[in-house]
Design an enzyme around this catalytic site. Sequence first.
Site, short mmCIF file in Angstrom:
data_model
loop_
_atom_site.label_atom_id
_atom_site.label_comp_id
_atom_site.label_asym_id
_atom_site.label_seq_id
_atom_site.Cartn_x
_atom_site.Cartn_y
_atom_site.Cartn_z
CB CYS A 121 -0.91 0.23 1.26
SG CYS A 121 -2.44 1.54 1.40
CB CYS A 218 -7.05 -0.77 6.47
SG CYS A 218 -6.19 -1.02 4.58
#
Length: 385
Positions: A121, A218
């Site tokens: 990410c 997440c």
Amino acid sequence: MLDKTARTGLNSLGLPGAPADTRVVVAMSGGVDSSVVAAMLHAEGYDVVGVTLQLYDHGAALARKGACCAGRDIHDARRVAETLGFPHYVLDYENRFRESVIEEFAESYLAGATPVPCIRCNERVKFRDLLGTARDLDADCMATGHYIRRLEGPAGPELHRAADPSRDQSYFLFSTTPEQLDFLRFPLGHLGSKAETRALAARFGLAVADKPDSQDICFVPNGSYAAVIEKLRPGAAEPGEIVYLDGRVLGRHEGVIHYTVGQRRGLGIGGGPSGGEPLFVIRLDAGGRRVIVGPRAALASRSFPLAEINWLGDAPFEAAPEEGWEVAVRVRSTRPPKPARLHPLGPDRARVDLLDPEEGVAPGQACVFYAPEGSRVLGGGWIRR
């Protein structure tokens, strides 16, 4: 601050000119760290622009309360910007995040690897796409709430571990390139503890001052990797055999995706062939749908290959001495760096030889390089079979 600018011609971010003439895009996740960064820079007079990424559909099954870039966090980031009075934008990166991070996570896990999606990410979304957006907004730099330090060295900016070892995030940022490092700033890296960050948040009157830190990945609810894989790849959890190192079948499992290298609990087969030794997952054979188990000693590795090397040393990577680069390496984010020799096998491939064996070295994990002494990060790569 003004005295320093007048004396050196550089502001506190190491850029020429006064803060008011310096535009900074702050990557705001909605948590206390990035909110404090935005507040600090705004208080110093910088032209702050807050940007928050929406990385997935808040209402989808994969989202969960308390994760970064979820609905509540976007609201919190917006509220901080409104309270302090600087512009804030929410960018829909859902498709990019799925294509660049989630899909690879699923494929790697199905292949028996142990991926680290937070690194991907940072590499493919925050420090590539978002950094490009910051340049489009005519920013002079981009700041984040990561706990890591950017220091000027003889050959240019260097990446260093955070002052607080318990908050250091260098393992997750090893793939930051020299070009990206030139544009990035990490204002929290010098702080001695998270308590200092929360004290600053309270001083700036931020509503997120006591907000809990996000936990786990997440998009992984409650840390259940297997549940996410089953949603992304229905039918992926195919049963198979649990096999001892010598080939003896000890039992059955309900899918390789339920296991990770080094795992001991949940095997459901008791001790080893002799009945007394604790068993650990030694490796995963996804193609053969086999979980290979053995004694703890079998987890130890002294040498392993790496790919996708990102090198941050001053000398060219392939210009290593005959005995290899002397480094310290970290093979898990929770482990301290260990002495090793790094042998280049090409521009982005290498072999690591550990001076002392390390347990649970798993394909898909990152191996991060550090200077043998001091705090400098020298890059890293991805562990392969």
